[in-house]
Design an enzyme around this catalytic site. Structure first.
Site, PDB file in Angstrom:
ATOM      1  N   GLY A 109      -4.466 -11.993 -27.456  1.00 43.07           N
ATOM      2  CA  GLY A 109      -5.228 -10.900 -26.848  1.00 43.07           C
ATOM      3  C   GLY A 109      -4.910 -10.453 -25.440  1.00 43.07           C
ATOM      4  O   GLY A 109      -5.500  -9.481 -24.990  1.00 43.07           O
TER       5      GLY A 109
ATOM      6  N   GLY B 136      -2.096  -9.154 -24.226  1.00 45.62           N
ATOM      7  CA  GLY B 136      -0.955  -8.237 -24.119  1.00 45.62           C
ATOM      8  C   GLY B 136      -1.320  -6.842 -23.606  1.00 45.62           C
ATOM      9  O   GLY B 136      -2.442  -6.370 -23.773  1.00 45.62           O
TER      10      GLY B 136
ATOM     11  N   CYS C 229      -2.235  -4.554 -26.473  1.00 48.15           N
ATOM     12  CA  CYS C 229      -2.968  -5.275 -27.511  1.00 48.15           C
ATOM     13  C   CYS C 229      -4.440  -4.876 -27.470  1.00 48.15           C
ATOM     14  O   CYS C 229      -5.017  -4.744 -26.397  1.00 48.15           O
ATOM     15  CB  CYS C 229      -2.811  -6.759 -27.203  1.00 48.15           C
ATOM     16  SG  CYS C 229      -4.009  -7.791 -27.979  1.00 48.15           S
TER      17      CYS C 229
HETATM   18  P1  5GP Z   1       2.698  -8.048 -22.515  1.00 45.94           P
HETATM   19  O1  5GP Z   1       3.827  -8.742 -21.823  1.00 45.94           O
HETATM   20  O2  5GP Z   1       3.056  -6.647 -22.870  1.00 45.94           O
HETATM   21  O3  5GP Z   1       1.413  -8.152 -21.786  1.00 45.94           O
HETATM   22  O4  5GP Z   1       2.457  -8.834 -23.877  1.00 45.94           O
HETATM   23  C1  5GP Z   1       3.452  -8.947 -24.872  1.00 45.94           C
HETATM   24  C2  5GP Z   1       2.887  -9.658 -26.066  1.00 45.94           C
HETATM   25  O5  5GP Z   1       1.787  -8.935 -26.633  1.00 45.94           O
HETATM   26  C3  5GP Z   1       3.831  -9.808 -27.235  1.00 45.94           C
HETATM   27  O6  5GP Z   1       4.804 -10.787 -27.038  1.00 45.94           O
HETATM   28  C4  5GP Z   1       2.872 -10.109 -28.377  1.00 45.94           C
HETATM   29  O7  5GP Z   1       2.505 -11.464 -28.414  1.00 45.94           O
HETATM   30  C5  5GP Z   1       1.649  -9.303 -28.001  1.00 45.94           C
HETATM   31  N1  5GP Z   1       1.541  -8.079 -28.814  1.00 45.94           N
HETATM   32  C6  5GP Z   1       2.496  -7.146 -29.036  1.00 45.94           C
HETATM   33  N2  5GP Z   1       2.025  -6.157 -29.802  1.00 45.94           N
HETATM   34  C7  5GP Z   1       0.754  -6.449 -30.079  1.00 45.94           C
HETATM   35  C8  5GP Z   1      -0.274  -5.803 -30.857  1.00 45.94           C
HETATM   36  O8  5GP Z   1      -0.111  -4.712 -31.406  1.00 45.94           O
HETATM   37  N3  5GP Z   1      -1.453  -6.454 -30.937  1.00 45.94           N
HETATM   38  C9  5GP Z   1      -1.660  -7.661 -30.332  1.00 45.94           C
HETATM   39  N4  5GP Z   1      -2.835  -8.249 -30.504  1.00 45.94           N
HETATM   40  N5  5GP Z   1      -0.740  -8.278 -29.569  1.00 45.94           N
HETATM   41  C10 5GP Z   1       0.452  -7.677 -29.451  1.00 45.94           C
END
Ligand code: 5GP
Length: 349
Positions: free
Chosen positions: A181, A183, A186
């Site tokens: 959660g 991300g 996300c």
């Molecule tokens: P960020 O670095 O962008 O904060 O987080 C990246 C991570 O977000 C990814 O490696 C993956 O674990 C998560 N993530 C990517 N796409 C989604 C999504 O559509 N839903 C959710 N719940 N998590 C995502």
């Protein structure tokens, strides 16, 4: 129903307290770490940052660029075997050494990954990736992959609690991916109410993993290089980045132009955009759990990486850590209710 009353922390809830240091310059800080794994006999040295296995981020071009910095790329699972074959045939050993092959948990994924690993012995890392690492099916798939790839470095996730980290390590994972959660694109916490503040997840999961000789990847939630410092300070062995690497030439995002300004689309892997691209739409029994955003196009990735690595080196000098590995030992978090001073943020030049 039960309530856990101790407060769980995210990156925004803390700062790192400075400590006396004998380091004279940021250039004295070594961000490279040498890793030994629980199951695999491979010894890997590099900068333990990973480009996320999202289809816009974990591209072959990203792997080529980031390997110059000894940074890993978790290449997404949507490339065909033929595309992998072409990539492996033109890539140096150094690039392949910095590649993680991502797979889902279907039989087809399993067959494909076996073929991919037959292309080169330089490929060392597998990442078995599911949104919810708490399922029985995931555990049995992990055991199957371990039986087949006795000496590969297996990463598996995502989970956020110590007992599940232990279960995954005992089932064959060398490295457990932590984060539900946090991300940037996300929406799981909004859609489901489920999640765990990332810094507490790191602290608790690292403790569980290290107790068994395993490692963790902190996945998601880093918005600035200070967050990477906090993640490593909290005990993460690796940090995975999506949003911080989005919007660059190495990404596979649609570019759009508005009022002569360029933007790139970036979306979550559980978003409507991703589901439309790969499975023709959102299935009736599911809700999208990701956003699609339009971010200013940032050109090549080099300046962004230098900025991230510079921030991390600086964090190490503030606490007197000459190597990234020492950062955890030298970190004391202080709980805060303020971060940056935003007074001029709308006047940025
Ligand atoms: P960020 O670095 O962008 O904060 O987080 C990246 C991570 O977000 C990814 O490696 C993956 O674990 C998560 N993530 C990517 N796409 C989604 C999504 O559509 N839903 C959710 N719940 N998590 C995502």
């Amino acid at each position: 129903m039960r309530i856990e009353r101790d407060i769980k922390l995210g990156f925004k809830d803390v700062l790192i307290r400075p400590k006396r240091s004998i380091l004279k310059s940021r250039s004295q800080v070594d961000l490279t770490r040498k890793f030994f794994f629980k199951y695999s006999s491979t010894v890997w040295s590099g900068v333990p940052i990973i480009a996320a296995n999202m289809d816009t981020i974990g591209t072959f071009q990203m792997a080529q660029s980031l390997s110059n910095y000894n940074i890993l790329t978790a290449v997404h699972k949507y490339y065909s075997f033929e595309e992998w074959r072409d990539f492996v045939s033109v890539s140096s050993d150094k690039t392949l050494n910095h590649v993680i092959v991502s797979i889902g948990t279907s039989n087809l994924d399993f067959v494909k990954v076996k073929k991919i690993f037959s292309l080169s012995l330089e490929l060392k890392y597998i990442c078995i990736d599911v949104a919810n690492g708490y399922s029985e099916h995931f555990l049995s798939f992990l055991k199957l992959v371990r039986e087949c790839f006795l000496d590969k470095i297996i990463c598996a996730g995502n989970v956020v609690t110590g007992e599940m980290v232990e279960e995954l390590i005992l089932s064959g994972a060398d490295v457990v991916k932590v984060g539900i959660g946090p991300g940037s694109v996300c929406t799981t916490r909004i859609k489901t109410g489920v999640g765990y503040p990332q810094l507490s997840a790191i602290i608790e999961c690292a403790d569980a993993a290290h107790g068994l000789g395993g490692q963790i990847i902190s996945d998601g939630g880093c918005a600035v290089s200070g967050d990477l410092a906090k993640a490593f300070g909290g005990g993460a062995d690796f940090v995975m980045l999506g949003g911080m690497l989005a919007g660059h030439s190495e990404c596979d995002g649609q570019i759009i132009e508005k009022k002569s300004k360029k933007y790139m689309l970036f979306y979550g892997m559980s978003s409507k955009s991703a589901m439309q691209r790969y499975i023709g739409g959102v299935p009736v029994y599911r809700a999208s759990e990701g956003k699609t955003v339009k971010i200013p196009f940032r050109g090549g990735i080099d300046a962004t990486i230098q900025d991230i690595l510079g921030g991390l080196r600086s964090a190490c000098t503030y606490v007197g850590a000459s190597r990234l590995k020492e950062l955890t030992k030298r970190t004391t978090f202080i709980r805060v209710s303020e971060q940056e001073n935003c007074i001029f943020n709308s006047f940025l030049f």
